[in-house]
Design a protein around this motif. Structure first.
Motif, PDB file in Angstrom:
ATOM      1  N   ASP A  98      -6.735  -5.892   2.041  1.00 16.96           N
ATOM      2  CA  ASP A  98      -6.879  -5.938   3.503  1.00 16.96           C
ATOM      3  C   ASP A  98      -6.630  -7.334   4.052  1.00 16.96           C
ATOM      4  N   ASP A  99      -7.059  -8.364   3.310  1.00 16.58           N
ATOM      5  CA  ASP A  99      -6.806  -9.744   3.751  1.00 16.58           C
ATOM      6  C   ASP A  99      -5.307  -9.999   3.880  1.00 16.58           C
ATOM      7  N   VAL A 100      -4.568  -9.513   2.892  1.00 11.73           N
ATOM      8  CA  VAL A 100      -3.124  -9.747   2.879  1.00 11.73           C
ATOM      9  C   VAL A 100      -2.440  -8.952   3.986  1.00 11.73           C
ATOM     10  N   VAL A 101      -2.852  -7.694   4.162  1.00  8.66           N
ATOM     11  CA  VAL A 101      -2.279  -6.866   5.228  1.00  8.66           C
ATOM     12  C   VAL A 101      -2.536  -7.506   6.586  1.00  8.66           C
ATOM     13  N   ASP A 102      -3.757  -7.931   6.833  1.00  7.14           N
ATOM     14  CA  ASP A 102      -4.083  -8.553   8.118  1.00  7.14           C
ATOM     15  C   ASP A 102      -3.287  -9.841   8.331  1.00  7.14           C
ATOM     16  N   HIS A 103      -3.087 -10.586   7.264  1.00  8.65           N
ATOM     17  CA  HIS A 103      -2.319 -11.837   7.333  1.00  8.65           C
ATOM     18  C   HIS A 103      -0.888 -11.568   7.792  1.00  8.65           C
ATOM     19  N   SER A 126       6.297  -5.394  -5.908  1.00  7.82           N
ATOM     20  CA  SER A 126       5.029  -5.188  -6.600  1.00  7.82           C
ATOM     21  C   SER A 126       3.904  -4.970  -5.582  1.00  7.82           C
ATOM     22  N   PHE A 127       2.856  -5.786  -5.582  1.00  4.33           N
ATOM     23  CA  PHE A 127       1.833  -5.607  -4.555  1.00  4.33           C
ATOM     24  C   PHE A 127       2.401  -5.861  -3.165  1.00  4.33           C
ATOM     25  N   GLY A 128       3.435  -6.672  -3.079  1.00  2.28           N
ATOM     26  CA  GLY A 128       4.119  -6.837  -1.795  1.00  2.28           C
ATOM     27  C   GLY A 128       4.733  -5.543  -1.309  1.00  2.28           C
ATOM     28  N   GLY A 129       5.161  -4.685  -2.251  1.00  2.00           N
ATOM     29  CA  GLY A 129       5.684  -3.376  -1.883  1.00  2.00           C
ATOM     30  C   GLY A 129       4.608  -2.458  -1.338  1.00  2.00           C
ATOM     31  N   GLY A 187       4.038 -16.809   2.547  1.00  2.00           N
ATOM     32  CA  GLY A 187       3.179 -16.497   1.417  1.00  2.00           C
ATOM     33  C   GLY A 187       1.953 -15.705   1.813  1.00  2.00           C
ATOM     34  N   TRP A 188       1.164 -15.336   0.814  1.00  2.00           N
ATOM     35  CA  TRP A 188      -0.105 -14.665   1.039  1.00  2.00           C
ATOM     36  C   TRP A 188      -1.099 -15.654   1.643  1.00  2.00           C
ATOM     37  N   PRO A 189      -2.205 -15.178   2.189  1.00  2.00           N
ATOM     38  CA  PRO A 189      -3.211 -16.113   2.704  1.00  2.00           C
ATOM     39  C   PRO A 189      -3.716 -17.021   1.592  1.00  2.00           C
ATOM     40  N   GLY A 211       4.619 -10.365  -4.657  1.00  2.00           N
ATOM     41  CA  GLY A 211       3.488  -9.736  -5.316  1.00  2.00           C
ATOM     42  C   GLY A 211       2.684 -10.744  -6.116  1.00  2.00           C
ATOM     43  N   LEU A 212       1.872 -10.233  -7.020  1.00  2.00           N
ATOM     44  CA  LEU A 212       1.034 -11.101  -7.832  1.00  2.00           C
ATOM     45  C   LEU A 212       1.881 -11.922  -8.798  1.00  2.00           C
ATOM     46  N   TRP A 213       1.451 -13.167  -9.001  1.00  2.00           N
ATOM     47  CA  TRP A 213       1.986 -14.094  -9.994  1.00  2.00           C
ATOM     48  C   TRP A 213       3.332 -14.713  -9.646  1.00  2.00           C
ATOM     49  N   LEU A 214       3.905 -14.387  -8.501  1.00  2.00           N
ATOM     50  CA  LEU A 214       5.137 -15.037  -8.074  1.00  2.00           C
ATOM     51  C   LEU A 214       4.902 -15.762  -6.755  1.00  2.00           C
ATOM     52  N   HIS A 215       5.509 -16.927  -6.614  1.00  2.00           N
ATOM     53  CA  HIS A 215       5.397 -17.689  -5.374  1.00  2.00           C
ATOM     54  C   HIS A 215       6.412 -17.177  -4.352  1.00  2.00           C
ATOM     55  N   ALA A 216       6.084 -17.347  -3.082  1.00  2.00           N
ATOM     56  CA  ALA A 216       6.952 -16.867  -2.009  1.00  2.00           C
ATOM     57  C   ALA A 216       8.352 -17.461  -2.082  1.00  2.00           C
TER      58      ALA A 216
END
Length: 277
Positions: A74-79, A97-100, A50-52, A24-29
């Motif tokens: 949407d960018d993250v979902v498409d990624h 978090s947002f990853g959920g 990781g995120w795009p 999610g936000l603020w944490l690295h993969a």
């Protein structure tokens, strides 16, 4: 004449099920590294892309916040959908978090076998916004221009948003080890979700054919309080697909990275086995 295969020849072993971890936000993969190691030892084929725009390391991400900025939901979902498309089989998704939220969107599109959404950011239709959640995201919302920027947390802000259920030193150590700037855009999109009929925070909660979903909540989470996770569960009431919930009453938003991470991971693994996955 063909010779039949010897009955003593063992069949080829099935390929391990892929698992994708979504931060999610603020944490690295790389904060998922202990989970990746555990799931691999349990026979899965895990990865934590990781995120795009995410650089490969925490120092690189801190040094290049512009590479992370302005990526929306949407960018993250498409990624991640593109990553899933490159796999040989549907994966299990584990998101925090947002990853959920991202994991739920991908599951709703039938792109995953199952999903575990840990302290997932609120989806469209979830109404409660507790004061603690507003305070946790204030570093982004205090400036409307942050919608197109990447925003960092201070150690004190991280302690309130993530580490409030931890000893002060552990919170400080996690902040130094794993935090990176985060794009503000997903937060602005989620905040406006219930006013936008085409919000990217919308999830297909009525999908009957999707795989099973496990929601997890931390009872002391300031960023995604238990009330938000419970309200998310209610959004799935019109689907007969499996939707379960597990509560960790004494845990905060750091529950995937702090000293108690193994309890959460083991609960996820137990649930997956119950789903024959």
């Amino acid at each position: 004449m063909t010779t039949p295969e010897s009955p003593t020849t063992p069949p080829p072993s099935a390929a391990p099920t892929p698992v994708l971890f979504i931060h999610g936000l603020w944490l690295h993969a790389t904060s998922w590294t202990p989970w990746v190691d555990l799931f691999r030892s349990e026979g899965y084929a895990p990865a934590a892309p990781g995120w795009p725009g995410d650089p490969d390391t925490v120092p690189e991400a801190r040094a290049n916040p512009e590479s992370i900025a302005d990526h929306g939901i949407d960018d993250v979902v498409d990624h991640y959908a593109e990553i899933i498309g490159s796999l040989d089989a549907k994966p299990i998704l584990v998101g925090h978090s947002f990853g959920g939220m991202i994991a739920q969107k991908l599951l709703g599109r039938d792109l995953a076998l199952a999903a575990v959404a840990i302290d997932a950011a609120q989806i469209k239709g979830v109404l409660p916004v507790p004061l603690s959640a507003l305070r946790a995201t204030l570093p982004v919302f205090k400036n409307p221009g942050n919608k197109h920027r990447a925003v960092s947390l201070t150690a004190d802000q991280f302690r309130f948003a993530f580490g409030n259920a931890l000893p002060e030193q552990e919170s400080a150590d996690l902040y130094e080890q794993w935090t990176i700037p985060a794009p503000g855009k997903p937060l602005f999109e989620a905040a406006a979700a219930n006013f936008n009929p085409h919000s990217p925070a919308k999830v297909d909660t009525g999908n009957e054919s999707r795989g099973p979903l496990l929601l997890m909540s931390g009872g002391r989470d300031h960023t995604v309080p238990e009330a938000v996770v419970r309200a998310t569960l209610k959004q799935y009431r019109h689907s007969e697909a499996v939707t379960d919930i597990i509560d960790f009453p004494d845990r905060g938003h750091s529950l995937t990275i702090d000293a108690g991470w193994r309890e959460v991971a083991d609960a996820a693994l137990t649930w997956l086995r119950q789903q024959s996955l």
